[in-house]
Design a protein around this motif. Structure first.
Motif, PDB file in Angstrom:
ATOM      1  N   ASP A 136      12.078   7.070  14.600  1.00 38.17           N
ATOM      2  CA  ASP A 136      12.308   8.163  13.649  1.00 38.17           C
ATOM      3  C   ASP A 136      11.118   8.304  12.695  1.00 38.17           C
ATOM      4  N   ILE A 137      10.669   7.157  12.193  1.00 40.50           N
ATOM      5  CA  ILE A 137       9.567   7.155  11.219  1.00 40.50           C
ATOM      6  C   ILE A 137       8.277   7.626  11.874  1.00 40.50           C
ATOM      7  N   ALA A 138       8.028   7.141  13.086  1.00 40.22           N
ATOM      8  CA  ALA A 138       6.824   7.553  13.810  1.00 40.22           C
ATOM      9  C   ALA A 138       6.812   9.065  14.016  1.00 40.22           C
TER      10      ALA A 138
ATOM     11  N   THR B 144       0.855  -1.188   0.000  1.00 39.46           N
ATOM     12  CA  THR B 144       0.000   0.000   0.000  1.00 39.46           C
ATOM     13  C   THR B 144       0.892   1.239   0.000  1.00 39.46           C
ATOM     14  N   LYS B 145       0.285   2.396  -0.242  1.00 36.46           N
ATOM     15  CA  LYS B 145       1.053   3.641  -0.228  1.00 36.46           C
ATOM     16  C   LYS B 145       1.716   3.856   1.132  1.00 36.46           C
ATOM     17  N   SER B 146       1.006   3.537   2.196  1.00 38.91           N
ATOM     18  CA  SER B 146       1.554   3.716   3.545  1.00 38.91           C
ATOM     19  C   SER B 146       2.721   2.769   3.782  1.00 38.91           C
ATOM     20  N   GLU B 147       2.571   1.521   3.346  1.00 37.81           N
ATOM     21  CA  GLU B 147       3.648   0.548   3.529  1.00 37.81           C
ATOM     22  C   GLU B 147       4.872   0.932   2.716  1.00 37.81           C
ATOM     23  N   LEU B 148       4.648   1.410   1.478  1.00 40.25           N
ATOM     24  CA  LEU B 148       5.765   1.813   0.631  1.00 40.25           C
ATOM     25  C   LEU B 148       6.490   3.015   1.233  1.00 40.25           C
ATOM     26  N   LYS B 149       5.730   3.930   1.824  1.00 35.79           N
ATOM     27  CA  LYS B 149       6.335   5.096   2.461  1.00 35.79           C
ATOM     28  C   LYS B 149       7.242   4.662   3.612  1.00 35.79           C
ATOM     29  N   ILE B 150       6.781   3.679   4.379  1.00 32.08           N
ATOM     30  CA  ILE B 150       7.585   3.156   5.482  1.00 32.08           C
ATOM     31  C   ILE B 150       8.862   2.519   4.954  1.00 32.08           C
ATOM     32  N   VAL B 151       8.730   1.720   3.885  1.00 35.09           N
ATOM     33  CA  VAL B 151       9.899   1.044   3.323  1.00 35.09           C
ATOM     34  C   VAL B 151      10.926   2.053   2.814  1.00 35.09           C
ATOM     35  N   LYS B 152      10.455   3.139   2.189  1.00 35.19           N
ATOM     36  CA  LYS B 152      11.369   4.182   1.715  1.00 35.19           C
ATOM     37  C   LYS B 152      12.151   4.791   2.870  1.00 35.19           C
TER      38      LYS B 152
ATOM     39  N   ARG C 166       3.542   1.657  17.032  1.00 32.65           N
ATOM     40  CA  ARG C 166       2.757   0.448  16.778  1.00 32.65           C
ATOM     41  C   ARG C 166       2.280   0.410  15.329  1.00 32.65           C
ATOM     42  N   THR C 167       1.846   1.560  14.802  1.00 35.58           N
ATOM     43  CA  THR C 167       1.407   1.631  13.405  1.00 35.58           C
ATOM     44  C   THR C 167       2.571   1.402  12.456  1.00 35.58           C
ATOM     45  N   VAL C 168       3.716   1.990  12.780  1.00 35.15           N
ATOM     46  CA  VAL C 168       4.912   1.787  11.958  1.00 35.15           C
ATOM     47  C   VAL C 168       5.261   0.313  11.907  1.00 35.15           C
ATOM     48  N   ASP C 169       5.286  -0.330  13.058  1.00 34.25           N
ATOM     49  CA  ASP C 169       5.658  -1.746  13.127  1.00 34.25           C
ATOM     50  C   ASP C 169       4.659  -2.634  12.386  1.00 34.25           C
TER      51      ASP C 169
END
Length: 210
Positions: free
Chosen positions: A167-169, A149-157, A177-180
């Protein structure tokens, strides 16, 4: 449908030659420029699908244009044409989401292939530059990347930038928790080992496609 394209090069013969060649092949050349400022203004105004840019131009280099496109979320995919083989320039190009990197001496032979890959979202690099820099010049996106998903891809980037979950959170204003959860989903979809380092290693090895 053929992609809309602008071309920029400060050498008139190269500019005319590339434009005439692509037009003869049926590509839609919507604009051309002989310096970086004019090229960037065309991208902003016309929003072409692809911009073929000389890496070294007056006022703005091809790299600076690519950086500005990324910063301003412009949809145009950048292809750079250059005589340069320096690894530092290539690394900058990848950091600015450049989709194509072609050596000038092979531009006519490779530009059609490059465009066909880039329009599908597949990065393409001259075979010689790929060999010189020991790059795996993939013709296909990594397996299952499009499942994210767009959110998952953003996390991977962001993982590819070596950022921690904290850092991402903080950057995205979401909970750890959402990041993980997004990280876990990405690991499953990419069929990676369920190890703390697996996603980071994968993301760093596939930055070009993110």
């Amino acid at each position: 449908m053929t992609p809309s394209i602008i071309i920029a090069d400060d050498h008139p013969l190269m500019l005319r030659g590339m434009s005439d060649f692509l037009t003869s092949k049926g590509f839609d050349i919507v604009g051309s420029a002989q310096d970086g400022n004019a090229a960037y203004n065309l991208i902003v105004k016309l929003k072409p699908e692809i911009a073929i840019l000389d890496i070294r131009m007056p006022h703005k280099t091809g790299l600076e244009i690519a950086e500005a496109c990324k910063k301003n979320n412009l949809p145009t995919k950048v292809i750079l044409i250059t005589f340069d083989k320096e690894e530092e320039l290539f690394d900058q190009a990848k950091a600015f989401n450049v989709y194509g990197y072609i050596l000038k001496e092979f531009a006519v032979e490779e530009i059609e292939t490059c465009i066909s890959h880039v329009i599908k979202g597949e990065p393409y690099f001259s075979e010689e530059i790929a060999s010189y820099l020991n790059i795996n010049n993939h013709s296909q996106r990594p397996k299952n990347l499009d499942l994210l998903t767009k959110s998952e891809l953003k996390i991977v980037k962001l993982v590819a930038e070596n950022k921690t979950s904290q850092d991402i959170a903080n950057e995205l204003s979401i909970s750890i928790r959402t990041v993980d959860k997004h990280r876990s989903n990405a690991i499953n979809k990419l069929e990676l080992d369920d190890k703390p380092t697996s996603l980071g290693i994968w993301a760093n090895n596939h930055k070009t496609f993110l």
